[in-house]
Design an enzyme around this catalytic site. Structure first.
Site, mmCIF file in Angstrom:
data_model
loop_
_atom_site.group_PDB
_atom_site.id
_atom_site.type_symbol
_atom_site.label_atom_id
_atom_site.label_comp_id
_atom_site.label_asym_id
_atom_site.label_seq_id
_atom_site.Cartn_x
_atom_site.Cartn_y
_atom_site.Cartn_z
ATOM 1 N N SER A 253 0.849 -1.269 -0.140
ATOM 2 C CA SER A 253 0.001 -0.056 -0.180
ATOM 3 C C SER A 253 0.775 1.308 -0.063
ATOM 4 C CB SER A 253 -0.935 -0.065 1.265
ATOM 5 O OG SER A 253 -0.319 -0.139 2.386
ATOM 6 N N LYS A 254 2.060 1.129 0.388
ATOM 7 C CA LYS A 254 3.092 2.215 0.198
ATOM 8 C C LYS A 254 3.817 2.491 -0.911
ATOM 9 C CE LYS A 254 2.513 2.987 4.977
ATOM 10 N NZ LYS A 254 1.128 3.215 4.885
#
Ligand code: GLU
Length: 390
Positions: A253-254
């Protein structure tokens, strides 16, 4: 009837992890001849944007994940956007206030932040000093009448007795309540619910039987079960899907590019190969049976004994190889939630290349697909070499 829901927040470009959650909801529902719905959780007013709702819908359509209820589908369980359901959340909040399971808190944001900081400095796990818990009814009524801004908090001191939470994938959770904030906020000053109240109310109102969602919500499970208990409602069964990792072990997600469904749509990957890739990530490992909760056990009331009181062995299905190639029907047929690992898994892009190659080869046997691919290729060439077909 089995009914699941996929409930993304339209606060950014649609992520591969979201697509995998939607896929698992689809597989689980179809495997049980059930249905699933799309619900848009837009209670974060600052970050939510209609543009992202469009992006979620387009991505699901591209992937061929057709929900049964939701925008553009059956409307009978709607509305499906939380900002259109505010009355409902206030109704449940009133129930909790009337039964003493919740209270109004008039502390300012600054005071809350100060208190939180002081408590942390003292090494306390508490995050609020409950100053407003002891206001008299008269004072609360006077301040509400005067229009004073306030939030509604759950009263942790009045929680009904409830068992330790259980999760289909992660098993029985120990000391799960320790990580919760003190008297969590349920309704914000703008009269919008927090995610916790809204999701519990909607899952109940929509008749959801199973919740499959991302691991990042596992720590909220005890709070959600508290809310069900306070409202005397039967909770659905919960299963949390482990977070996806990049090859270097960081959270997917980063990541910037390569983490969004848009990237795969634009680059022309076969949706079926992306779905296969996502489905078999975290599914291809041997399941750790010892901590699993069997299907059929309700979250919060899981037990290790069968009907006859004898301990039951969890049913463990051998998971398929992570580069095995499945059509959607085959995936549905094979899908078994008990074969999901609760370990975080790496999304390996090499596997996608392999799967895509095989899907393309298979697709080339189909004359309609041949034509579609030729058209797509033609468009790419024309874009790269303007005027080449003149
Ligand atoms: N709205 C949440 C999100 O986008 C999903 C939470 C849930 O499925 O309960 O992450």
């Amino acid at each position: 009837m089995t009914l699941l829901r996929f409930a993304p927040s339209p606060t950014g470009s649609f992520h591969l992890g979201g697509l995998r959650t939607a896929l698992f909801n689809h597989l689980y529902a179809r495997k049980r001849s059930g249905k699933w719905l799309l619900r848009l959780e837009d209670t974060d007013r600052e970050r939510s944007h209609p543009m992202y709702i469009g992006n979620i819908r387009e991505s699901l359509e591209w992937a061929g994940l057709n929900y049964d209820y939701g925008p553009g589908a059956d409307q009978s369980l709607g509305p499906y956007t939380q900002s259109e359901r505010l009355d409902l959340y206030l109704k449940y909040s009133s129930k909790l206030l009337n039964s003493g399971h919740a209270y109004r808190c008039f502390c300012s944001k600054d005071r809350m932040a100060d208190v939180r900081e002081k408590l942390a400095r003292l090494g306390s796990n508490e995050t609020y000093d409950k100053a407003c818990l002891h206001l008299t009814d008269e004072e609360v009524a006077r301040r509400v009448k005067a229009g004073e801004k306030h939030v509604v908090r759950l009263n942790n001191e009045r929680l009904p007795k409830r068992p330790e939470p259980a999760d289909i994938v992660f098993g029985q959770l120990k000391d799960a309540h320790l990580s919760l904030p003190t008297d969590p906020i349920l309704v914000k000053t703008d009269l919008f619910p927090t995610y916790h109240l809204a999701s519990v109310v909607d899952d109940h109102e929509m008749g959801i039987t199973h919740v499959l969602r991302g691991e990042e919500w596992l720590t909220s499970l005890p709070l959600h079960l508290d809310l069900y208990a306070c409202l005397s409602l039967k909770p659905p069964q919960f299963g949390h899907i482990p977070i996806l990792l990049n090859a270097d072990g960081t959270k997917m997600s980063k990541r910037g590019t390569g983490a969004f469904v848009n990237d795969y749509m634009r680059e022309g990957w076969e949706p079926s190969s992306v779905l296969n890739w996502l489905a078999l990530t975290g599914w291809g490992a041997q399941h750790d049976a010892s901590s699993s909760v069997q299907e059929g056990q309700v979250a919060g009331v899981a037990s290790n004994t069968g009907a006859a009181g004898k301990p039951q062995e969890p049913v463990v299905q051998q998971a398929p190889d992570s580069t095995a190639i499945f059509t959607m029907d085959e995936l549905i047929n094979q899908f078994d939630v008990s074969a999901l690992t609760h370990r975080r898994t790496v999304l390996d892009s090499k596997k996608l290349e392999y799967l895509n190659h095989h899907f393309l080869m298979r697709a080339l046997d189909d004359p309609r697909k041949q034509k579609a691919l030729a058209d797509e290729l033609g468009a790419i060439v024309r874009e790269a070499l303007p005027g080449c077909d003149e």
